[in-house]
Scaffold this active site. Structure first.
Site, PDB file in Angstrom:
ATOM      1  N   GLU A 170      -5.290   1.720  -7.281  1.00  0.00           N
ATOM      2  CA  GLU A 170      -5.631   2.803  -6.364  1.00  0.00           C
ATOM      3  C   GLU A 170      -6.934   3.510  -6.736  1.00  0.00           C
ATOM      4  O   GLU A 170      -7.334   4.463  -6.073  1.00  0.00           O
ATOM      5  CB  GLU A 170      -4.474   3.814  -6.339  1.00  0.00           C
ATOM      6  CG  GLU A 170      -3.235   3.226  -5.694  1.00  0.00           C
ATOM      7  CD  GLU A 170      -1.963   3.953  -6.057  1.00  0.00           C
ATOM      8  OE1 GLU A 170      -1.621   3.978  -7.257  1.00  0.00           O
ATOM      9  OE2 GLU A 170      -1.318   4.501  -5.163  1.00  0.00           O
TER      10      GLU A 170
ATOM     11  N   THR B 141      -9.496 -10.475  -9.857  1.00  0.00           N
ATOM     12  CA  THR B 141      -8.504  -9.757  -9.046  1.00  0.00           C
ATOM     13  C   THR B 141      -8.722  -8.246  -9.170  1.00  0.00           C
ATOM     14  O   THR B 141      -8.484  -7.508  -8.217  1.00  0.00           O
ATOM     15  CB  THR B 141      -7.066 -10.137  -9.446  1.00  0.00           C
ATOM     16  OG1 THR B 141      -6.896  -9.945 -10.845  1.00  0.00           O
ATOM     17  CG2 THR B 141      -6.758 -11.575  -9.088  1.00  0.00           C
TER      18      THR B 141
ATOM     19  N   ILE C 150       2.135  -8.107  -4.549  1.00  0.00           N
ATOM     20  CA  ILE C 150       1.928  -7.676  -3.156  1.00  0.00           C
ATOM     21  C   ILE C 150       0.541  -8.084  -2.658  1.00  0.00           C
ATOM     22  O   ILE C 150       0.010  -7.507  -1.713  1.00  0.00           O
ATOM     23  CB  ILE C 150       2.168  -6.156  -3.007  1.00  0.00           C
ATOM     24  CG1 ILE C 150       1.229  -5.329  -3.902  1.00  0.00           C
ATOM     25  CG2 ILE C 150       3.616  -5.814  -3.333  1.00  0.00           C
ATOM     26  CD1 ILE C 150       1.349  -3.808  -3.674  1.00  0.00           C
TER      27      ILE C 150
ATOM     28  N   GLY D 201      -4.255   1.725 -14.916  1.00  0.00           N
ATOM     29  CA  GLY D 201      -4.134   1.364 -13.506  1.00  0.00           C
ATOM     30  C   GLY D 201      -5.473   1.286 -12.804  1.00  0.00           C
ATOM     31  O   GLY D 201      -6.364   2.105 -13.027  1.00  0.00           O
TER      32      GLY D 201
ATOM     33  N   PHE E  23       0.821  -1.227   0.000  1.00  0.00           N
ATOM     34  CA  PHE E  23       0.000   0.000   0.000  1.00  0.00           C
ATOM     35  C   PHE E  23       0.845   1.263   0.000  1.00  0.00           C
ATOM     36  O   PHE E  23       0.400   2.316   0.469  1.00  0.00           O
ATOM     37  CB  PHE E  23      -0.976  -0.007   1.185  1.00  0.00           C
ATOM     38  CG  PHE E  23      -1.684  -1.316   1.358  1.00  0.00           C
ATOM     39  CD1 PHE E  23      -2.596  -1.740   0.406  1.00  0.00           C
ATOM     40  CD2 PHE E  23      -1.422  -2.139   2.443  1.00  0.00           C
ATOM     41  CE1 PHE E  23      -3.234  -2.959   0.536  1.00  0.00           C
ATOM     42  CE2 PHE E  23      -2.054  -3.361   2.570  1.00  0.00           C
ATOM     43  CZ  PHE E  23      -2.966  -3.767   1.622  1.00  0.00           C
TER      44      PHE E  23
HETATM   45 MO1  MOS Z   1       1.130   2.742  -4.097  1.00  0.00          MO
HETATM   46  S1  MOS Z   1       0.933   4.220  -2.644  1.00  0.00           S
HETATM   47  O1  MOS Z   1       2.039   3.612  -5.271  1.00  0.00           O
HETATM   48  O2  MOS Z   1       1.979   1.500  -3.471  1.00  0.00           O
END
Ligand code: MOS
Length: 718
Positions: free
Chosen positions: A679, A608, A461, A676, A235
């Protein structure tokens, strides 16, 4: 295959405990255990440091302090934030609370932990600056924002035109410190062999970790190998490696044995970065029909002397709505706190809390539907640069979301829909998140048995990198996904930009797609003409003509070398809708349902991707209602340093939640058409929750998070 809602290919490894995380690496021999000792003051100087009792404790093999730590290189400010040197234990000065002052290394973890308590320290305390609100007028102007964006963007005579606008709002929102707090704390296992070190560390970007370690210890990159095969969340807090890694590297060299250091949950709060607290003034001026005349977003945030990090909070609004007169600024206040770092959706997450609540306030001032207000201000081109949008479907997200959610059932007047004690409210907000690209490479091998191996230093991650890379290779090579083996998280593999900035999926998959193309070209060029159209395709050709298999590498460049990034405004979009209820007596807030509709070009894996998006939406709930890193303004310590006190939503807080993804393909983004999403979900979702609280109660809380004590005094009387 690309886009299919495949289960994670690494799922079985994870649920059976066979996925090896950093602190579980056992292949390197018996490690020693290091436990970090933290400063217990916020600013000052160590005057006495007595390690003799710790050194004499059972099992202790060494205590490393500034007195015996090796010389390390100072950070080079021209290097990227996360790759520049991070020297530790450099001297007796304390710059912030919980700065590591020693590493106690012992045969067992328990011995190290017990001995760490025996280190005796005395300090000269200097009065520090810890309170953002108290110093909000002592700002400085950063020279730019991260070398990417101008500090201020002012178009036209903002103040004059705002003053003349028929409808105006001028409101100030505050957003607290927020922390990433991944489930797996920051940890490292360092192993030296002669002059080379192998560093198992939990990091989002292997290449940055490698560069930071090399820079700190003056090593050549060849002498640093970084391994991060499985990562329990990041994160943003693992974009860089921190003191745990530097200390493990130092200790392993001094003690000539592998050393493992795992931060405690409490240590993570100060050791890894936080989102800087901010004060954000929104000034909006509009014509009676809702058209924005003036858009103003002035931000003030915490900064600190040991870092040049400034969050791009005010950049978000430069791309969102049309308005001829504009003003977005960044100011910062220096405090003696640990350095801030990126936390999920830096810029947008806090920025949209203010922008999208401000827009909601304007909608009420205009007596206009908040969705209509956004539709009215949809720009034809980028509102500041004038660049065309590569592909922008914010309007569709708003329309589709309003329709699917039943937005027309929203009470137009706040605090008018009531069932017994429960006040019901609807809220919405828009989402935007820029799309980035950074140089990345991947390698693919097609073996004669029809299996393939993909390798890159990309990380997973928890997002699904292993899975989407397998999907891309499967589709490009024409083999079943089960035959693709994906190996990630090792600096021995082709380098890339890792996981961060929502760019990992598109960077690594685009590079792999090119690798597969190169492999195909290479095979076709090498085989006889007659074979090229063999029905078995690439697999058969490799089996027949490449007894050792074929391999190729593919790369993509940084975005400044990609013409489309200069020619177009590239971003992902979305719209959030929330229904919730507030207990009119107690102020208790219960969400009833959430819907997000998103536009991010092509999706690589529907399952996902949905997980990423709903995870982000839930984090938005957290921003709106729960999360706050509380600083003790006497010492500069985060006071609520654990999951009992640093609140976040649990299952019972999250109701029916859905993420709908519009079909898309952005031809200007990359060869795969994806943008992306990591986020995107958090962008705006907190504002939608806050706006629903207002719609339910008529109470506008401008100080996040919206907790009961801020609602209680204002709840409508019975
Ligand atoms: Mo994200 S805050 O670019 O891992």
């Amino acid at each position: 295959m690309i886009g299919k809602p495949l289960n994670r290919i690494d799922g079985p490894l994870k649920v059976t405990g066979r996925a090896v995380y950093t602190s579980e690496e056992w292949g390197v021999g018996q490690p020693l255990y290091g436990v970090m000792v933290e400063a217990t003051i916020g600013r000052g100087r160590i005057t006495r440091l007595d390690t003799s009792r710790a050194e004499a404790a059972p099992g202790v093999r060494g205590v490393i302090t500034h007195r015996n730590a090796p010389r390390q290189q100072p950070p080079d400010p021209s290097a990227s934030t996360y790759s520049r040197a991070l020297p530790v234990l450099t001297g007796p000065e304390i710059h912030y609370f919980a700065e590591p002052i020693a590493l106690v290394v012992a045969t067992t973890f328990e011995q190290a932990r017990a001995a760490a308590r025996l280190v005796e320290v005395a300090y000269d305390v200097i009065e520090g600056r810890y309170d953002l609100a108290a110093r909000a007028d002592q700002t400085f102007s950063p020279k730019d924002i991260r070398g990417w964006w101008p500090t201020d963007s002012i178009i036209g005579d903002f103040d004059a035109e705002l003053g003349k606008a028929p409808h105006q709002i001028d409101v100030t929102y505050t957003v607290p410190y927020e922390l990433s707090l991944p489930m797996e704390p920051h940890c490292c296992l360092a192993v030296w062999k002669r002059d080379a070190v192998t560093v198992y560390t939990s990091t989002q970007i292997v290449s940055e970790a490698r560069a930071r370690i090399a820079a700190t210890f003056g090593l050549s990159l060849d002498n640093v190998r970084v391994v991060a095969r499985f990562i329990g969340g990041g994160f943003g807090s693992k974009l860089a490696v921190h003191a745990e890694t530097m200390l493990a590297v130092i200790a392993a060299r001094q003690l000539r044995q592998p050393v493992k250091v795992v931060a405690t949950r409490q240590q993570v709060f100060h050791l890894a970065g936080h989102r800087p607290a901010s004060i954000q003034r929104m000034r909006l001026g509009a014509a009676p029909d809702g058209r924005l005349i003036a858009f103003g977003h002035d931000t003030t945030q915490k900064a600190c002397p040991t870092s040049d990090y400034i969050e791009q909070i005010g950049v978000t609004g430069r791309a969102l709505y049309a308005a001829p007169f504009r003003r977005t600024t960044h100011r910062a206040v220096e405090l003696d706190l640990p350095p801030a770092e990126d936390v999920r959706a830096p810029g947008e997450a806090p920025g949209l809390l203010a922008i999208e609540c401000g827009m909601d306030e304007l909608a009420y001032a205009l007596d206009m539907d908040p969705v209509d207000l956004r539709l009215t201000n949809e720009p034809a081109t980028h509102p500041e640069s004038g660049l065309p949008f590569s592909d922008r479907h914010l309007v569709e997200c708003l329309r589709e979301g309003a329709k699917q959610f039943g937005w027309d059932r929203r009470p137009q007047r706040p605090a008018t829909l009531r069932e017994g004690r429960w006040l019901t409210g609807y809220g919405m907000a828009a989402a935007i998140r820029p799309h980035f690209q950074a140089a990345s490479s991947a390698e693919v091998q097609l073996h004669p048995d029809g299996t393939a191996t993909v390798r890159a230093d990309m990380t997973d991650i928890g997002t699904g990198s292993y899975t989407i890379l397998a999907q891309v290779a499967s589709e490009a090579l024409g083999i079943p996904v089960e035959r693709v083996r994906v190996e990630l998280g090792d600096s021995a593999f082709p380098a890339g930009a890792g996981s961060g900035g929502s760019w990992g999926a598109t960077n690594s998959c685009s590079a792999l797609s090119r690798a597969c193309d190169a492999l195909r070209d290479q095979v076709l060029a090498a085989v006889p003409d007659a074979d090229r159209s063999a029905p078995g395709g690439l697999v058969e050709l490799v089996a027949k003509h490449f007894p050792a298999g074929a391999s190729a590498t593919g790369s993509i460049p940084d975005m400044d070398k990609e013409p489309s990034f200069a020619a177009y405004s590239l971003a992902s979009y979305g719209a959030h809708f929330v229904e919730l209820q507030v207990d009119a007596d107690t102020g208790e807030i219960r969400l009833r349902r959430m819907l997000g509709v998103f536009d991010a070009g092509r999706i690589f894996n529907a399952k996902t991707a949905r997980s990423q998006l709903i995870g982000g939406m839930i984090w938005g709930v957290s921003n709106a209602l729960f999360e706050e890193g509380s600083i003790d303004t006497r010492t500069g310590a985060f006071m609520n340093r654990d999951f009992a006190q640093y609140l976040m939503p649990v299952h019972a807080d999250i109701p029916a939640i859905e993420a709908v993804i519009l079909d898309g393909f952005d031809t200007r983004a990359n060869v795969l058409g994806g943008k992306g999403i990591g986020e995107l979900g958090i962008c705006g979702s907190g504002a939608a929750v806050a706006n629903a609280v207002y719609n339910a109660t008529g109470i506008r809380v401008r100080d996040f998070p919206i907790t009961l004590e801020k609602l209680l005094p204002h709840l409508p009387s019975q």
